[in-house]
Design an enzyme around this catalytic site. Structure first.
Site, mmCIF file in Angstrom:
data_model
loop_
_atom_site.group_PDB
_atom_site.id
_atom_site.type_symbol
_atom_site.label_atom_id
_atom_site.label_comp_id
_atom_site.label_asym_id
_atom_site.label_seq_id
_atom_site.Cartn_x
_atom_site.Cartn_y
_atom_site.Cartn_z
ATOM 1 N N LYS A 1 0.833 -1.446 -0.060
ATOM 2 C CA LYS A 1 0.550 -0.233 -0.207
ATOM 3 C C LYS A 1 1.063 1.123 0.066
ATOM 4 O O LYS A 1 0.351 1.793 -0.646
ATOM 5 C CB LYS A 1 -1.231 0.097 1.605
ATOM 6 C CG LYS A 1 -1.812 -1.397 0.668
ATOM 7 C CD LYS A 1 -2.530 -1.033 2.361
ATOM 8 C CE LYS A 1 -2.644 -1.110 3.253
ATOM 9 N NZ LYS A 1 -1.989 -2.643 4.090
ATOM 10 N N ARG B 1 -10.394 0.910 8.321
ATOM 11 C CA ARG B 1 -9.527 -1.130 8.349
ATOM 12 C C ARG B 1 -10.985 -1.739 9.470
ATOM 13 O O ARG B 1 -10.606 -2.988 9.749
ATOM 14 C CB ARG B 1 -8.979 -1.239 8.359
ATOM 15 C CG ARG B 1 -7.021 -1.349 9.104
ATOM 16 C CD ARG B 1 -6.416 -1.236 9.882
ATOM 17 N NE ARG B 1 -5.121 -1.841 9.651
ATOM 18 C CZ ARG B 1 -3.530 -0.936 8.784
ATOM 19 N NH1 ARG B 1 -4.189 -0.025 8.782
ATOM 20 N NH2 ARG B 1 -3.113 -1.896 8.370
ATOM 21 N N ARG C 1 12.068 -5.216 5.612
ATOM 22 C CA ARG C 1 10.775 -4.222 5.409
ATOM 23 C C ARG C 1 11.837 -2.588 6.494
ATOM 24 O O ARG C 1 12.471 -2.524 7.723
ATOM 25 C CB ARG C 1 9.755 -3.409 5.444
ATOM 26 C CG ARG C 1 9.415 -1.490 6.059
ATOM 27 C CD ARG C 1 7.433 -1.827 5.066
ATOM 28 N NE ARG C 1 7.241 -2.814 6.254
ATOM 29 C CZ ARG C 1 5.482 -2.345 6.500
ATOM 30 N NH1 ARG C 1 5.165 -2.438 5.634
ATOM 31 N NH2 ARG C 1 4.760 -3.152 7.275
ATOM 32 N N ARG D 1 -1.746 -9.929 12.582
ATOM 33 C CA ARG D 1 -1.571 -8.672 12.367
ATOM 34 C C ARG D 1 -2.261 -8.902 11.147
ATOM 35 O O ARG D 1 -3.729 -9.302 10.616
ATOM 36 C CB ARG D 1 -0.848 -7.522 11.327
ATOM 37 C CG ARG D 1 0.245 -6.571 12.685
ATOM 38 C CD ARG D 1 1.161 -5.920 11.962
ATOM 39 N NE ARG D 1 0.848 -5.206 11.234
ATOM 40 C CZ ARG D 1 2.174 -5.127 10.198
ATOM 41 N NH1 ARG D 1 3.587 -5.587 10.876
ATOM 42 N NH2 ARG D 1 2.468 -4.607 9.174
ATOM 43 N N ARG E 1 10.297 -1.575 11.682
ATOM 44 C CA ARG E 1 9.261 -1.947 12.577
ATOM 45 C C ARG E 1 8.964 -2.602 13.771
ATOM 46 O O ARG E 1 9.189 -3.855 13.627
ATOM 47 C CB ARG E 1 8.539 -1.344 11.951
ATOM 48 C CG ARG E 1 7.744 -0.005 10.992
ATOM 49 C CD ARG E 1 6.811 -0.698 10.112
ATOM 50 N NE ARG E 1 5.806 -0.567 10.408
ATOM 51 C CZ ARG E 1 4.474 -0.560 9.253
ATOM 52 N NH1 ARG E 1 4.478 -0.032 8.861
ATOM 53 N NH2 ARG E 1 3.012 -1.395 10.521
HETATM 54 N N1 LIG Z 1 9.826 -8.383 -3.003
HETATM 55 C C1 LIG Z 1 9.394 -7.557 -2.981
HETATM 56 N N2 LIG Z 1 8.747 -6.562 -2.058
HETATM 57 C C2 LIG Z 1 8.155 -5.805 -1.502
HETATM 58 C C3 LIG Z 1 7.176 -5.778 -3.344
HETATM 59 N N3 LIG Z 1 6.384 -4.271 -3.178
HETATM 60 C C4 LIG Z 1 6.576 -4.007 -1.889
HETATM 61 N N4 LIG Z 1 8.011 -4.721 -1.305
HETATM 62 C C5 LIG Z 1 8.714 -3.711 -0.067
HETATM 63 O O1 LIG Z 1 7.369 -5.149 0.580
HETATM 64 C C6 LIG Z 1 7.533 -4.009 1.996
HETATM 65 C C7 LIG Z 1 5.880 -3.712 1.958
HETATM 66 O O2 LIG Z 1 5.583 -2.999 1.433
HETATM 67 P P1 LIG Z 1 4.363 -1.614 1.561
HETATM 68 O O3 LIG Z 1 4.226 -0.537 1.220
HETATM 69 O O4 LIG Z 1 5.453 -0.984 3.096
HETATM 70 O O5 LIG Z 1 3.450 -1.996 2.067
HETATM 71 P P2 LIG Z 1 1.965 -2.766 3.473
HETATM 72 O O6 LIG Z 1 2.292 -2.372 4.171
HETATM 73 O O7 LIG Z 1 0.638 -2.562 2.809
HETATM 74 O O8 LIG Z 1 1.965 -0.556 3.392
HETATM 75 C C8 LIG Z 1 8.224 -2.825 2.132
HETATM 76 O O9 LIG Z 1 9.878 -3.563 2.169
HETATM 77 C C9 LIG Z 1 8.042 -3.300 0.684
HETATM 78 O O10 LIG Z 1 9.929 -2.426 0.048
HETATM 79 C C10 LIG Z 1 7.401 -6.350 -4.373
HETATM 80 O O11 LIG Z 1 6.920 -6.431 -5.527
HETATM 81 N N5 LIG Z 1 8.154 -7.368 -3.673
HETATM 82 N N1 LIG Z 2 -7.376 2.487 10.347
HETATM 83 C C1 LIG Z 2 -6.976 1.008 12.197
HETATM 84 N N2 LIG Z 2 -8.029 1.053 12.692
HETATM 85 C C2 LIG Z 2 -7.441 0.797 13.532
HETATM 86 N N3 LIG Z 2 -5.543 0.513 13.659
HETATM 87 C C3 LIG Z 2 -5.036 0.864 12.878
HETATM 88 C C4 LIG Z 2 -5.961 1.405 11.945
HETATM 89 N N4 LIG Z 2 -4.511 2.145 11.339
HETATM 90 C C5 LIG Z 2 -4.046 1.122 11.422
HETATM 91 N N5 LIG Z 2 -3.716 0.959 12.723
HETATM 92 C C6 LIG Z 2 -2.820 -0.097 13.787
HETATM 93 O O1 LIG Z 2 -1.984 0.721 13.273
HETATM 94 C C7 LIG Z 2 -0.475 -0.380 12.529
HETATM 95 C C8 LIG Z 2 0.198 -0.758 11.559
HETATM 96 O O2 LIG Z 2 -0.546 0.710 10.301
HETATM 97 P P1 LIG Z 2 0.156 0.010 8.827
HETATM 98 O O3 LIG Z 2 1.279 0.753 8.801
HETATM 99 O O4 LIG Z 2 -1.084 0.523 8.089
HETATM 100 O O5 LIG Z 2 0.335 -0.754 8.894
HETATM 101 P P2 LIG Z 2 0.313 -1.936 7.302
HETATM 102 O O6 LIG Z 2 -0.033 -0.670 6.285
HETATM 103 O O7 LIG Z 2 1.846 -2.715 7.566
HETATM 104 O O8 LIG Z 2 -0.683 -2.639 7.445
HETATM 105 C C9 LIG Z 2 -1.777 -2.032 12.190
HETATM 106 O O9 LIG Z 2 -1.510 -2.162 12.838
HETATM 107 C C10 LIG Z 2 -2.711 -1.207 13.499
HETATM 108 O O10 LIG Z 2 -2.459 -1.685 15.041
#
Ligand SMILES: Nc1nc2c(ncn2[C@@H]2O[C@H](COP(=O)(O)OP(=O)(O)O)[C@@H](O)[C@H]2O)c(=O)[nH]1
Ligand SMILES: Nc1ncnc2c1ncn2[C@@H]1O[C@H](COP(=O)(O)OP(=O)(O)O)[C@@H](O)[C@H]1O
Length: 227
Positions: free
Chosen positions: A19, A93, A127, A171, A160
Site C-alpha cells: 500500500k 480497516r 522492510r 496482524r 518497525r
Molecule cells: N520483494 C518485494 N518486496 C516488495 C514489493 N512491493 C513492496 N515491497 C516491499 O514490501 C514491504 C511492504 O510494502 P509496503 O508498501 O510497506 O506495504 P504496506 O504494509 O501494505 O503499506 C516494503 O519493504 C516494500 O519495499 C514487491 O513487489 N516485491
Molecule cells: N484504521 C485503523 N484502525 C485500527 N488500527 C489501525 C488503523 N490503521 C493503522 N492501525 C494500527 O497501526 C498498525 C500499523 O498500520 P499500518 O502502518 O497501516 O500497517 P500495514 O500497512 O503494514 O498494515 C496496525 O497494525 C494497527 O495496529
C-alpha cells in the site's frame, strides 16, 4: 477548461501488500494528498502524545486501535484536505470505520491490493522505513542507496517493532477477521477495484492505467512505463 470533481480514493490490502509503495507512486503521478493511518500513529508514538501512547499498546500486539479513536483522528485530519484529491491508506480497516467515513464524505473508488499472505511474510522482515516521511525500503526489492540511510534526507532508517514474525501473524489474522468485511462492504457499493498479483511492479501499471482514466498525470513526464 474542464473542471473535474475531486477524487476520494482508498487503498486497501493486507499488511505488507504494498500500500505504502503504491501510494507513493500514485502521489508522484497524480498529485493526490496521501493520508496514512499507520504513519500518523507512528508520528504520534514518536512524539509520545496521548493517542501515541495508547496506540503503542495495541500496535505492539498486532491488534487494531479502537474504532472511535481511529475514526476521530482520521476524520479530523480529512477536514484539512477538503479541497484536494486524496488517497486514504490504512483507513478504514473495519466496517464501523467505513460507515463513519461514509457519513462524512463519499468515497469514489477503493483500490484493493490482492496479494497472497505467503508473499507477504518475508517482505516485512526486510522492510526498513524513514519514520519522518513514511518512505519505505526493502533490502531486496527497493534498497536505499546507502545501507540503513534514507536516500533523501541522509537520516537513519529503522525497522518497525510490529514487523516481528509473531506480530505479523497476528496482524494478518486481524486483517482476515476485521478488514476483509470492509472489502465486501465496498464491493456491494460497486466501488471495489481489485488488483491481484505477487509483485508491485507488475500490479502498478494496471493501477496507473485505471487512475489515468480519472486523473491527469502531473509528474514531469507522462512515462509509458511509469515507476
Ligand atoms: N520483494 C518485494 N518486496 C516488495 C514489493 N512491493 C513492496 N515491497 C516491499 O514490501 C514491504 C511492504 O510494502 P509496503 O508498501 O510497506 O506495504 P504496506 O504494509 O501494505 O503499506 C516494503 O519493504 C516494500 O519495499 C514487491 O513487489 N516485491
Ligand atoms: N484504521 C485503523 N484502525 C485500527 N488500527 C489501525 C488503523 N490503521 C493503522 N492501525 C494500527 O497501526 C498498525 C500499523 O498500520 P499500518 O502502518 O497501516 O500497517 P500495514 O500497512 O503494514 O498494515 C496496525 O497494525 C494497527 O495496529
Amino acid at each position: 477548461m474542464v473542471v473535474r470533481p475531486l477524487l476520494r480514493a482508498v487503498i486497501m490490502g493486507p499488511p505488507g501488500s504494498g500500500k505504502g509503495t503504491v501510494a507513493s507512486r500514485i502521489i508522484k503521478h497524480f498529485g493526490m494528498k496521501h493520508l496514512s493511518s499507520g504513519d500518523m500513529l507512528r508520528d504520534n508514538m514518536q512524539k509520545k502524545t496521548e493517542v501515541g501512547t495508547l496506540a503503542k499498546s495495541y500496535i505492539d500486539e498486532g491488534r487494531l486501535i479502537p474504532d472511535d479513536i481511529m475514526t476521530q483522528l482520521m476524520l479530523n485530519e480529512l477536514k484539512h484536505l477538503a479541497e484536494y484529491n486524496w488517497l486514504l491508506d490504512g483507513f478504514p480497516r473495519t466496517v464501523a470505520q467505513a460507515e463513519a467515513l461514509d457519513k462524512e464524505c463519499q468515497v469514489d473508488t477503493v483500490i484493493d491490493l490482492d496479494v497472497p499472505f505467503e508473499t507477504i511474510q518475508c517482505r516485512l522482515t526486510a522492510r526498513w522505513i524513514h519514520p519522518a516521511s513514511g518512505r519505505v525500503y526493502n533490502l531486496e526489492f527497493s534498497p536505499p542507496k546507502v545501507q540503513g540511510i534514507d536516500d533523501i534526507t541522509g537520516e537513519p532508517l529503522v525497522q518497525r517493532d510490529d514487523d516481528k514474525p509473531e506480530t505479523v501473524t497476528k496482524r494478518l489474522q486481524a486483517y482476515d477477521v476485521q478488514t476483509k468485511p470492509v472489502l465486501d462492504y465496498y464491493r456491494k457499493k460497486g466501488l471495489l477495484k481489485s488488483f491481484s498479483g505477487t509483485e508491485t511492479n507488475k500490479i502498478w501499471p494496471h493501477i496507473y492505467a485505471f487512475l489515468r482514466t480519472k486523473l491527469p498525470d502531473v509528474s514531469q513526464k507522462d512515462a509509458t512505463t511509469p515507476r
